[in-house]
Design a protein around this motif. Sequence first.
Motif, PDB file in Angstrom:
ATOM      1  N   ALA A 198       0.843  -1.193   0.000  1.00  0.00           N
ATOM      2  CA  ALA A 198       0.000   0.000   0.000  1.00  0.00           C
ATOM      3  C   ALA A 198       0.875   1.238   0.000  1.00  0.00           C
ATOM      4  O   ALA A 198       2.000   1.200   0.510  1.00  0.00           O
ATOM      5  N   THR A 240      -5.485  -1.162   5.722  1.00  0.00           N
ATOM      6  CA  THR A 240      -5.682   0.273   5.603  1.00  0.00           C
ATOM      7  C   THR A 240      -4.385   0.992   5.949  1.00  0.00           C
ATOM      8  O   THR A 240      -3.840   0.802   7.043  1.00  0.00           O
ATOM      9  N   SER A 291      -4.402   7.070  -1.265  1.00  0.00           N
ATOM     10  CA  SER A 291      -3.803   5.755  -1.022  1.00  0.00           C
ATOM     11  C   SER A 291      -4.076   4.797  -2.178  1.00  0.00           C
ATOM     12  O   SER A 291      -5.044   4.945  -2.916  1.00  0.00           O
ATOM     13  N   THR A 292      -3.186   3.830  -2.297  1.00  0.00           N
ATOM     14  CA  THR A 292      -3.344   2.744  -3.257  1.00  0.00           C
ATOM     15  C   THR A 292      -3.073   1.432  -2.532  1.00  0.00           C
ATOM     16  O   THR A 292      -2.340   1.418  -1.528  1.00  0.00           O
ATOM     17  N   TYR A 293      -3.658   0.358  -3.022  1.00  0.00           N
ATOM     18  CA  TYR A 293      -3.497  -0.949  -2.401  1.00  0.00           C
ATOM     19  C   TYR A 293      -3.262  -2.021  -3.444  1.00  0.00           C
ATOM     20  O   TYR A 293      -3.812  -1.962  -4.553  1.00  0.00           O
ATOM     21  N   ASP A 348      -4.039  -5.584  -4.965  1.00  0.00           N
ATOM     22  CA  ASP A 348      -5.351  -6.213  -5.081  1.00  0.00           C
ATOM     23  C   ASP A 348      -5.625  -7.199  -3.953  1.00  0.00           C
ATOM     24  O   ASP A 348      -6.762  -7.291  -3.461  1.00  0.00           O
ATOM     25  N   ASP A 349      -4.612  -7.928  -3.527  1.00  0.00           N
ATOM     26  CA  ASP A 349      -4.872  -8.989  -2.554  1.00  0.00           C
ATOM     27  C   ASP A 349      -5.002  -8.476  -1.122  1.00  0.00           C
ATOM     28  O   ASP A 349      -5.257  -9.283  -0.218  1.00  0.00           O
ATOM     29  N   VAL A 350      -4.843  -7.185  -0.902  1.00  0.00           N
ATOM     30  CA  VAL A 350      -5.043  -6.649   0.447  1.00  0.00           C
ATOM     31  C   VAL A 350      -6.191  -5.653   0.503  1.00  0.00           C
ATOM     32  O   VAL A 350      -6.564  -5.202   1.600  1.00  0.00           O
ATOM     33  N   LYS A 351      -6.742  -5.316  -0.639  1.00  0.00           N
ATOM     34  CA  LYS A 351      -7.856  -4.363  -0.661  1.00  0.00           C
ATOM     35  C   LYS A 351      -9.006  -4.857   0.192  1.00  0.00           C
ATOM     36  O   LYS A 351      -9.389  -6.025   0.132  1.00  0.00           O
ATOM     37  N   GLY A 352      -9.538  -3.967   0.986  1.00  0.00           N
ATOM     38  CA  GLY A 352     -10.642  -4.324   1.862  1.00  0.00           C
ATOM     39  C   GLY A 352     -10.212  -4.941   3.171  1.00  0.00           C
ATOM     40  O   GLY A 352     -11.025  -5.096   4.091  1.00  0.00           O
ATOM     41  N   ARG A 353      -8.940  -5.313   3.292  1.00  0.00           N
ATOM     42  CA  ARG A 353      -8.445  -5.916   4.542  1.00  0.00           C
ATOM     43  C   ARG A 353      -7.433  -5.011   5.230  1.00  0.00           C
ATOM     44  O   ARG A 353      -7.368  -4.972   6.456  1.00  0.00           O
TER      45      ARG A 353
END
Length: 121
Positions: free
Chosen positions: A49, A68, A57-59, A61-66
Amino acid sequence: QVQLVESGGDSVQAGGSLRLSCAASGYPFSMFCMGWFRQAPGKKREEVATIDAYGTSTYADDVKGRFTISRDNAKNTLSLQMNSLKTEDTAVYYCATTPTSGEFQVEYNYWGQGTQVTVSS
């Protein structure tokens, strides 16, 4: 002299949470892009991130939603809240900084020493 010191790594069970912190000093923190990266054994270091000087911010794909990412410019601190951890999140986590846009990992020229996160099933 730029210094980045990570903390908060630990061993947790899958589904658990951790909060990583990075204490920064020696440069105008609020003006620099910050990022969290990780490297698992036998794998290349990857971006997790980033957050720029404007707070965008950018994330991965495999951590998006988990996960911050956040920054406290008054305390020169970068954080990563990690929820719903998975075994594949196991890695050494690094914070890094760059005065540029931070779009590419190669732009990050200052790195911390890393903190170990281990997620067990």
